[in-house]
Design a protein around this motif. Sequence first.
Motif, PDB file in Angstrom:
ATOM      1  N   PRO A 994       0.815  -1.222   0.000  1.00 30.11           N
ATOM      2  CA  PRO A 994       0.000   0.000   0.000  1.00 30.11           C
ATOM      3  C   PRO A 994       0.849   1.273   0.000  1.00 30.11           C
ATOM      4  O   PRO A 994       0.298   2.359  -0.189  1.00 30.11           O
ATOM      5  CB  PRO A 994      -0.834  -0.115   1.273  1.00 30.11           C
ATOM      6  N   VAL A 995       2.124   1.182   0.212  1.00 36.30           N
ATOM      7  CA  VAL A 995       2.964   2.390   0.199  1.00 36.30           C
ATOM      8  C   VAL A 995       3.486   2.589  -1.224  1.00 36.30           C
ATOM      9  O   VAL A 995       4.357   1.871  -1.696  1.00 36.30           O
ATOM     10  CB  VAL A 995       4.135   2.281   1.200  1.00 36.30           C
ATOM     11  N   PHE A 996       2.896   3.576  -1.904  1.00 36.80           N
ATOM     12  CA  PHE A 996       3.236   3.785  -3.312  1.00 36.80           C
ATOM     13  C   PHE A 996       4.379   4.777  -3.480  1.00 36.80           C
ATOM     14  O   PHE A 996       5.089   4.773  -4.456  1.00 36.80           O
ATOM     15  CB  PHE A 996       2.017   4.328  -4.077  1.00 36.80           C
ATOM     16  N   TYR A 997       4.487   5.699  -2.519  1.00 37.84           N
ATOM     17  CA  TYR A 997       5.361   6.855  -2.713  1.00 37.84           C
ATOM     18  C   TYR A 997       6.407   6.889  -1.611  1.00 37.84           C
ATOM     19  O   TYR A 997       6.075   6.706  -0.429  1.00 37.84           O
ATOM     20  CB  TYR A 997       4.507   8.142  -2.671  1.00 37.84           C
ATOM     21  N   ASP A 998       7.621   7.102  -1.972  1.00 33.21           N
ATOM     22  CA  ASP A 998       8.723   7.255  -1.013  1.00 33.21           C
ATOM     23  C   ASP A 998       8.685   6.180   0.071  1.00 33.21           C
ATOM     24  O   ASP A 998       8.563   6.486   1.265  1.00 33.21           O
ATOM     25  CB  ASP A 998       8.639   8.669  -0.381  1.00 33.21           C
ATOM     26  N   PRO A 999       8.778   4.909  -0.335  1.00 38.85           N
ATOM     27  CA  PRO A 999       8.629   3.831   0.652  1.00 38.85           C
ATOM     28  C   PRO A 999       9.686   3.891   1.754  1.00 38.85           C
ATOM     29  O   PRO A 999       9.443   3.419   2.866  1.00 38.85           O
ATOM     30  CB  PRO A 999       8.760   2.558  -0.181  1.00 38.85           C
ATOM     31  N   GLU A1000      10.823   4.509   1.487  1.00 36.06           N
ATOM     32  CA  GLU A1000      11.864   4.572   2.516  1.00 36.06           C
ATOM     33  C   GLU A1000      11.587   5.680   3.526  1.00 36.06           C
ATOM     34  O   GLU A1000      12.243   5.754   4.558  1.00 36.06           O
ATOM     35  CB  GLU A1000      13.252   4.836   1.871  1.00 36.06           C
ATOM     36  N   GLY A1001      10.638   6.557   3.205  1.00 40.16           N
ATOM     37  CA  GLY A1001      10.309   7.630   4.147  1.00 40.16           C
ATOM     38  C   GLY A1001      11.388   8.676   4.249  1.00 40.16           C
ATOM     39  O   GLY A1001      11.620   9.248   5.314  1.00 40.16           O
ATOM     40  N   GLU A1002      12.061   8.959   3.150  1.00 39.31           N
ATOM     41  CA  GLU A1002      13.168   9.928   3.200  1.00 39.31           C
ATOM     42  C   GLU A1002      12.704  11.371   3.151  1.00 39.31           C
ATOM     43  O   GLU A1002      13.359  12.259   3.687  1.00 39.31           O
ATOM     44  CB  GLU A1002      14.131   9.662   2.028  1.00 39.31           C
ATOM     45  N   LYS A1003      11.570  11.579   2.480  1.00 41.39           N
ATOM     46  CA  LYS A1003      11.164  12.980   2.239  1.00 41.39           C
ATOM     47  C   LYS A1003      10.892  13.787   3.511  1.00 41.39           C
ATOM     48  O   LYS A1003      11.337  14.928   3.611  1.00 41.39           O
ATOM     49  CB  LYS A1003       9.957  13.030   1.303  1.00 41.39           C
ATOM     50  N   PRO A1004      10.158  13.223   4.493  1.00 37.68           N
ATOM     51  CA  PRO A1004       9.915  14.053   5.687  1.00 37.68           C
ATOM     52  C   PRO A1004      11.138  14.115   6.591  1.00 37.68           C
ATOM     53  O   PRO A1004      11.188  14.935   7.495  1.00 37.68           O
ATOM     54  CB  PRO A1004       8.759  13.325   6.381  1.00 37.68           C
ATOM     55  N   ASN A1005      12.075  13.217   6.353  1.00 40.66           N
ATOM     56  CA  ASN A1005      13.188  13.039   7.276  1.00 40.66           C
ATOM     57  C   ASN A1005      14.348  13.957   6.900  1.00 40.66           C
ATOM     58  O   ASN A1005      15.436  13.496   6.617  1.00 40.66           O
ATOM     59  CB  ASN A1005      13.598  11.562   7.237  1.00 40.66           C
ATOM     60  N   VAL A1006      14.067  15.262   6.848  1.00 37.69           N
ATOM     61  CA  VAL A1006      15.138  16.188   6.457  1.00 37.69           C
ATOM     62  C   VAL A1006      15.274  17.298   7.491  1.00 37.69           C
ATOM     63  O   VAL A1006      14.338  17.572   8.223  1.00 37.69           O
ATOM     64  CB  VAL A1006      14.876  16.808   5.062  1.00 37.69           C
TER      65      VAL A1006
END
Lengths: 1006, 190
Positions: A994-1006
């Motif tokens: 179900p996770v289609f986008y940024d599966p690694e979760g990098e985007k919020p982690n900045v």
Amino acid sequence: MSTRLATGGRLLNKSKALSFSFNGTTLKGFEGDTLASALLANDRVLMGRSFKYHRPRGVVASGSEEPNGLVQMGEGGKFEPNQRVTTTELFEGLKAKSQNHWPSLEYDVGALNAKLSRFMPAGFYYKMFIHPRSFWKHVYEPIIRHAAGLGAAPKATDRDADTYEHFYAFCDVLVIGGGVAGLQAAKAAAASGAKVIVAEQTAHLGGRAVVDGGTIDGQTAEDFVTAITAELEAMDNVTIRTRMMGAGVYDHGYVLGYERLKDHAPEMAGPRHRLWRIRAAQTITATGAIERPLSFAGNDIPGVMLASAIRDYVVNYGVSSGDRTVVVTNNDDAYRTAIALKHAGLDVPAIIDARPAGDDSDLIARAKALGIRVMMGHGIATVQGGKRVTGVEICAQAGEGAVLEEIACDAVAMSGGWSPVVHLWSHCGGKLTWDESQASFRPDPNRPPLGDKGQGFVSVAGAANGETTLAAILADATDCGKEAAKAAGFKAKATKAPVAEDAVERALLPVWLMPQGAGYKLRSKAWLDYQNDVKVSDVQLAAQEGFTSVEHAKRYTTLGMATDQGKLSNINGLAILSDSLNQPIPQTGTTTFRPPYTPISMGSIGGEARGDVFQPIRRTPMYDWHEANGADWEPVGQWRRPYAYVQSGETVHDAVMRETKNTRENLGLLDASTLGKIIVKGPDAGKFLDMLYTNMMSTLKVGKCRYGLMCSENGFLIDDGVVARIDDETFLCHTTTGGAETIHGHMEEWLQTEWWDWNVYVANVTEQYAQVAVVGPKARKALEALGGMDLSADAFGFMEWQDGSLGGFDVRAYRISFSGELSYEIAVPASQGQAFWDALMAVGADLGVMPYGTECLHILRAEKGFIMIGDETDGTVIPQDLGLNWAISKKKTDFLGKRAQQREHMVSDQRWKLVGLETIDKSTLPDGAYAVGEGTNANGQRVMIGRVTSSYHSPNLERGIAMGLVLHGPDRMGEVITFPGTDGKDYEAKIVSPVFYDPEGEKPNV
Amino acid sequence: MSNLISALDKATDNSGIAKIEEIGLQGMITLRGDLSKAAVKKAATSVTGVEMPTLGHANHDGASGLCWMSTDELLVLCPYDQVADTLAKMHTALGKAHALAVDVSDARASLRVSGPNAREVMAKLAPVDLSPEAFKPGMFRRTRMAQVAAAFWMVDDATFQIVCFRSNAQYVFDLLKVAAQNGSEVGFFK
């Protein structure tokens, strides 16, 4: 013919002529007329057609019991069908039309039904139209719907031009009915100091007594009414409302009063109807009695009327219903009509009295003295005439109807005795007893409707209580008023009953069929229910066919089911039923009396709730800005939230796509003020939250946030949100928008009923804050531009909150993300919400800021595989179904839902589980579509193996994405399953994460 | 701050049979606790200068006051700009006593209905006995107005002050306008 008399008409203001129209013809009446009296004054006896056979119908009564005289009133926004002519006060310019006929009232093709009436007996529809089954819907029903029915419905495009309102009133004693009994009861009750309301449904006080005569304390009834009214009006504790009907009596002394403020004067300002919602410690129903028709052949022909009605028209309105009126009766009261007609100079060729010859009572003697021929022991065999009475055929009451004589006449005044109006007494459970001497049901004072302490809270006064003489009525009313005041907690004052005198009457003879031995031919023309066309023969047939319960017989024959609810037909009908069943009338009983007493307007029920205030619309502090900036609104509970902000030249879909891309690439602002915010505080707050959430909250550190799930005690997911720990004893729980009030209530319920000894207080502070989600790669830049807080990743980590200042605003900032982007939710006091939003828009201008709506929010979270309460859940879904096992504590000994989630069905491997769904051709799956498997189930339906819970087009991924619950879903990654659409197309989708986008979760982690 | 906006920005309507106004921001603090405890009483009375109210009552002194909300809840009124100070003082007075005091000023809207018909206008919307002998200044009701929650008291014999949720302010204002429409006098309260 019926006409206006030169004299008489106590209610008329003959100096004020009014013009009105009936079926397009302009006619004249006077102020004080009802539409019925004005029509009769113009010789318009034919007023409508019956429901089933389209028989010609004229007015039969003079009050709210009228079954026949129904018309359509007004036009456009003032149009209303099924208005009773007898209760419609005449006004200048009134426009009325008759109904239920085609092409015209005089020539109605539907009247052919009457010729076929022999073939349309009781239960005809049930018997005829059952085969073949499919014909009902497609053939029979459309035809019947066309043929049957009363007035037309208002046009769908017309809106009611009037306004309505409610009014809450409280009193000690409510008196329903403003006749002499009601007024006297009110006086006796009010003398104690009790607060009294008197409600009278007509425009005039005094009821029947002022027409029927007799003396009270040496005065005429009319003078008595004038005097007692003045006395009551002078009292501070008494309120008299005319044109207000007691519509219904309900539990705990709740009574609805239906006040018609300007039906008689539509040009007046203000609401048309006011529905009074009254709480009365005691209610007195002084609702009088209704005269019964007699059942003889042709008793429905226009010109056959209740004796009391003919008398009312002469005395109150100066209208004769005919030049020659034959009176037919089983009691003395009808003689009053004969006498009144004679005094008005009209001809009464005969009084046909079904009672055997005997001693002459006062009234009989007076009639005879006026030269009226009295025929004792006789009845009417049949009435002659079609659209109008032309004569009657006389027979012996004891016989089978052999005609002894014909008498020419143009009106027949009938009286079968009087039935007390027991409706309001009965609404809330008051019981009845059979009065042999009056052949009527009367209230049983020993079995009243009961209040909260088992006390009776309704009592009955006067004729409604079965009293028949003026003296007895007034004595009863006096006692009743005193007793009611006492029951309401007041000390009754000694009030003497007025001394009344009226004629001594000879006993009535119960007559349910005229003549007694009438054959089928006569019985099938003897009407019981005028509006619904139920005859004596129909009720007898129902009994023959086994409908022995009065409730069943009613529904089978439709007796008493018309808009008049059988006010005239009920007792006669059940007497016939009892006779057919060879049982006494009380054994048959009555059907149930239900409110309202007569139909009340839908507008009055709705009250003020229409237009702008039909429903509360909850607005956030930034509502006006949204509105001014293209918001396409979505209702979320009672809130309105922007679904998207549509710019010029865009479709709503375009706007959603634009907002979704922009938030991922630049900066988006979401008005998140509607999310629930509940403060939970106390030494036991952590323990309490550990019970409410599936995961551990007590270990949360001050300054941190944690996502949590809430389940019902049955294990099903009911809400989710981020919890922030404010201090040692205080938590702030975010709930879904729709969950704010229900979760607050849920918390209070557990605290008040189960864990009342835990030291926890909760407060719903949802609306204290305007909350803005600042979302996207440039979110930090925007907030830094406002300045005032260190927002660096080191100083302000993910899932933390801080109080601080941004751009001069005192804020509480949460670094949380429901979008998978760098994101902050900033709370400011609601009264600064708009100013803060403006500040964000200003600093965001260079950063590509765009506000976004709820649909963009949905797409962003779906791209990340975040669930949404209400989409992925529907009250039957547990967290385990959604792969949320990580949020279910294994350490806690208990939490709400834990036990339920261990039930066999909850741990079954057959439960559908959450997966992502990717269409092969990148199209968007239909929301809610079901996936089909192999074979069929026990009902022969395709086997279902899953369903779509959320589905969107993702502009960031440039394809359709969806989530769904699928049987063994997580074990079937890569499999393609089929979703048949309602459009006939099959949609193929591959099962994916179900996770289609940024599966690694990098985007919020900045 | 100069950017404060109350729910309806002090809207008024005088076109009907009563005057309707949104009266701007009013400081409000929800105090939950055992109302019989000395610390709780002190926290409430010391900051408002009024006595503890009894069931169904409210005590007022200008913009300050105490309203009885339930057996374990008071609504503490104070001037809007003094909420933070008031809360701090209350927390001091409460000490270690188990209680919850929280600012709800912005969660609410305050409206007034005034004039000789004010009682009738209110009685069209709230299921409360509003006759002069039953509802007097000094009394307080937590109830509903049509479809939303509301609470009110009488500032004087012809003026009601209403508290509702901020999000419902427009609805309540519009309701009152409908209830005060011209020609709708009831004439029940004597």
